[in-house]
Scaffold this active site. Structure first.
Site, PDB file in Angstrom:
ATOM      1  CB  SER A 223      -1.090  -0.065   1.148  1.00 38.37           C
ATOM      2  OG  SER A 223      -1.999   1.039   0.937  1.00 38.37           O
TER       3      SER A 223
ATOM      4  CG  ASP B  93      -5.915  -3.776  -4.015  1.00 43.63           C
ATOM      5  OD1 ASP B  93      -6.929  -2.893  -3.369  1.00 43.63           O
ATOM      6  OD2 ASP B  93      -4.772  -3.330  -3.687  1.00 43.63           O
TER       7      ASP B  93
ATOM      8  CG  HIS C  53      -4.967  -2.966  -0.058  1.00 49.38           C
ATOM      9  ND1 HIS C  53      -4.401  -2.377  -1.356  1.00 49.38           N
ATOM     10  CD2 HIS C  53      -4.561  -2.415   0.940  1.00 49.38           C
ATOM     11  CE1 HIS C  53      -3.665  -1.361  -0.786  1.00 49.38           C
ATOM     12  NE2 HIS C  53      -3.850  -1.372   0.522  1.00 49.38           N
TER      13      HIS C  53
END
Length: 651
Positions: free
Chosen positions: A266, A378, A409
């Site tokens: 991320s 995602d 994710h």
């Protein structure tokens, strides 16, 4: 099986603390090893497990083996503040990045030089309670100060906060790690990566991004200062920047080879992209996992204000406020206020603000071998980020590999995959990883399949037409233009309160248009980026336009595979808003999120068009009407085998 021994250090040799099975196996089989000392290669006798005369890593089948101590109390830890060349908080002194080093004792006692696995994050110190922007308002409306804010966390524990922190390993214990229980200095940042890489001879560095934790500076949600701050640690590891301990004493990284590999998920995976885009010397490899390549594509899409999945109403200012965890909570106020102004939630236009946060601008500078990892499902950091970054690296000949999985994710490649990558580019072992298949994809049945490249080289853009239905029922998705008939205009009445999946599942609805292929007689694989081209008019000067690619099973149940959005006022450029004249037809060309998906035999490929998307776009008052000219609208799907494959399978 091949075993290689890299000998480092000088003076009295020290035996390895924990001989492992790889070395024992090599000795038992009588395999010869290659020894390198002071840059000179020679052939040695088999490596012995009984009394090893040298300190250095061991490589078996091209991977570093866990031959060093796994006991955390044997490792050395130090806390430093790395000086950067910028002053982003305006306090009159250069910002410093707080970092912590974990390294093997042999780097102190036996002259071992270790490469570094490095992760930098704005999340290690936790996150603040923040409020997202309201999205229930008219399009292109500027909200008044104090209006339109909602609490992200609600009245109980905030799941969004938990997700962000979990993705970053903020608790300090990553999966497979244990709590630190030894005596002496303990890390206040994280222990992630340590159990994987310290026993293999690497050192691990964790650092806090500017404006967070014990670092100086201000958070800017991907701004240039954050890139420079993260880069400074690489510079320090290569002797080009200064660092200091808590007493102000200068600290040098004499224990490292200077070769650095960055990894993270991320935001933590975005910063490796950012640092690699500077071309900094010493950054040899990166593994960006669910990482952003352009922040515009995180918060916008083709001119439309679009949220990351699960964070409706979030924007650059909200995220900066969330990670602003340094002790001084006032010094960066003006910086965050400027973010709120410059991000422009009114028009959604691409601007200098977003251009600063577009790492593709500097992809020509990237030299770090890049292993991209991303979840095909995602919807937080959408797949476009991985696809466009990977494509740009391919075009420039940067060593590259991609791992795509069926999750959302996050989701790292296996330790073995990472090990081969880091061993090749950080230890400089010629294990041939650059000759491996480029793409590793987890298929729908969860099996891992290797492919020469991604997207699949045999995929070809296949243009399909939209034949209208009747009375709100689904029309036909076809490659046969003769089925289109006379020109027909179909309508969509916007209702932002209805979710996309509900509309895709509806047998009839005035709030969407649907087009389906025949039942497939064979599987059809999509690999790449679908494109939409629509001829539309509007009864209002502003509207959202949303497209869904849908898999309909044998029972007609819908599954959204991917989606895309656009603002008709950005029909000619994402940087320029042009008014829409009600009643005038316009051409809208836009992309959907890239994917790799197999439509099973018996299923139908569907395209669903709607206006506002409850989960992602601004949600205006229902009632706007969109008119679609079906004879002048198409969808282009990158299908393996191209049009011939679709025609053969379209029953």
């Amino acid at each position: 099986m091949s075993v290689t021994r890299l000998v480092t250090g000088s003076g009295a040799p020290t035996a390895l603390r924990s001989p492992r099975s790889a070395r024992r196996g090599a000795a038992a089989l009588g395999l010869a090893a290659t020894m390198t000392f002071a840059g000179v290669a020679a052939t040695s006798a088999p490596v012995s497990a009984a009394a090893d005369p040298a300190v250095g890593p061991v490589f078996t089948d091209g991977m570093a083996q866990p031959v060093f101590s796994t006991n955390r109390n044997d490792w050395l830890r130090e806390e430093v503040w790395v000086e950067t060349p910028i002053d982003s908080d305006g306090d009159g002194r250069n910002d410093r990045v707080h970092a912590e080093v974990t390294r093997l004792r042999e780097t102190e006692t036996a002259g071992l030089k270790s490469p570094v696995v490095y992760e930098v994050s704005p999340y290690y110190a936790g996150g603040n309670s923040v409020a997202n922007h309201n999205v229930d308002h008219e399009l292109h409306e500027a909200l008044r100060p104090g209006k339109g804010w909602m609490n992200r966390g609600g009245s109980t524990k905030d799941p969004a906060t938990d997700e962000r922190l979990a993705a970053a390993g903020v608790a300090g214990v990553a999966e497979g790690d244990e709590a630190v229980t030894g005596t002496g200095p303990q890390p206040a940042i994280s222990t992630s990566h340590e159990s994987n890489w310290l026993p293999r001879g690497f050192a691990v560095v964790h650092a806090e991004s500017l404006g967070s934790g014990k670092s100086d500076g201000c958070p800017t949600t991907g701004g240039r200062n954050e890139t420079i701050g993260a880069k400074a640690v690489v510079d320090w590891l290569n002797g080009r920047a200064k660092a200091y301990d808590a007493t102000g004493r200068e600290v040098s990284a004499t224990w490292t080879t200077g070769k650095v590999g960055m990894i993270g998920t991320s935001y933590n995976g975005t910063l490796p992209n950012a640092v690699a885009s500077t071309g900094v010397e010493g950054l040899e490899a990166i593994v960006p996992i669910s990482a952003i390549s352009s922040w515009y594509d995180y918060y916008r899409a083709n001119g439309a204000v679009v949220a990351p999945g699960g964070y409706q109403g979030e924007d650059a200012d909200v995220l900066a406020e969330y990670v602003y965890t340094r002790a001084d909570r006032q010094i960066c106020r003006s910086v965050i206020e400027d973010l709120a102004k410059e991000q422009d939630r009114v028009t959604g236009d691409y601007s200098a603000f977003w251009d600063e946060r577009n790492y593709l601008n500097d992809v020509d500078k990237v030299r770090a071998a890049t292993l991209v990892a991303h979840g095909l499902n995602d919807w937080n950091v959408k797949t476009k980020h991985a696809a466009q970054w990977y494509e740009a690296l391919k075009a420039r000949g940067v060593p590259h590999k991609i791992y795509l999985h069926q999750g959302g994710h996050g989701g790292s490649p296996s330790v073995n995959v990472l090990n081969r990558w880091f061993t090749r580019y950080l230890w400089d072992q010629q294990n041939g990883v650059e000759n491996d298949q480029r793409a590793l994809i987890q298929r729908e049945n969860r099996t891992l399949v290797e492919y020469p490249e991604w997207p699949e080289p045999t995929a070809a853009d296949t243009e399909l037409n939209l034949a209208p239905g009747t009375d709100g029922a689904a029309g036909v998705l076809t490659g046969d233009k003769t089925r289109l008939g006379k020109p027909v205009t179909e309508t969509i009445v916007d209702d932002a309160s209805k979710r996309a999946l509900t509309l895709a599942d509806a047998v009839t609805s005035p709030n969407r248009l649907a087009y389906k292929s025949g039942a497939l007689t064979d599987a059809v694989r999509l690999s790449g980026t679908p494109q939409i081209s629509l001829r539309m008019s509007f009864d209002q000067p502003a509207a959202n336009v949303t497209a869904l690619l849908v898999d309909y099973d044998q029972n007609g149940k819908a599954k959204i595979i991917t989606r895309g959005w656009t603002d008709p006022q950005n029909r000619t450029s994402i940087s320029k808003t042009e008014p829409v004249k009600p009643g005038s037809p316009y051409r809208l060309d836009f992309d959907m999120q890239p994917h790799d998906y197999v439509f099973a035999a018996g299923h139908r490929i569907g395209i669903v068009l709607l206006s506002s998307d409850y989960e992602y776009t601004i949600r205006p008052t229902p009632g706007a009407t969109l008119h679609l000219d079906t004879t002048k609208s198409t969808v282009t799907l990158p299908l393996v085998g191209g049009a011939a494959a679709f025609t053969a399978a379209n029953g």
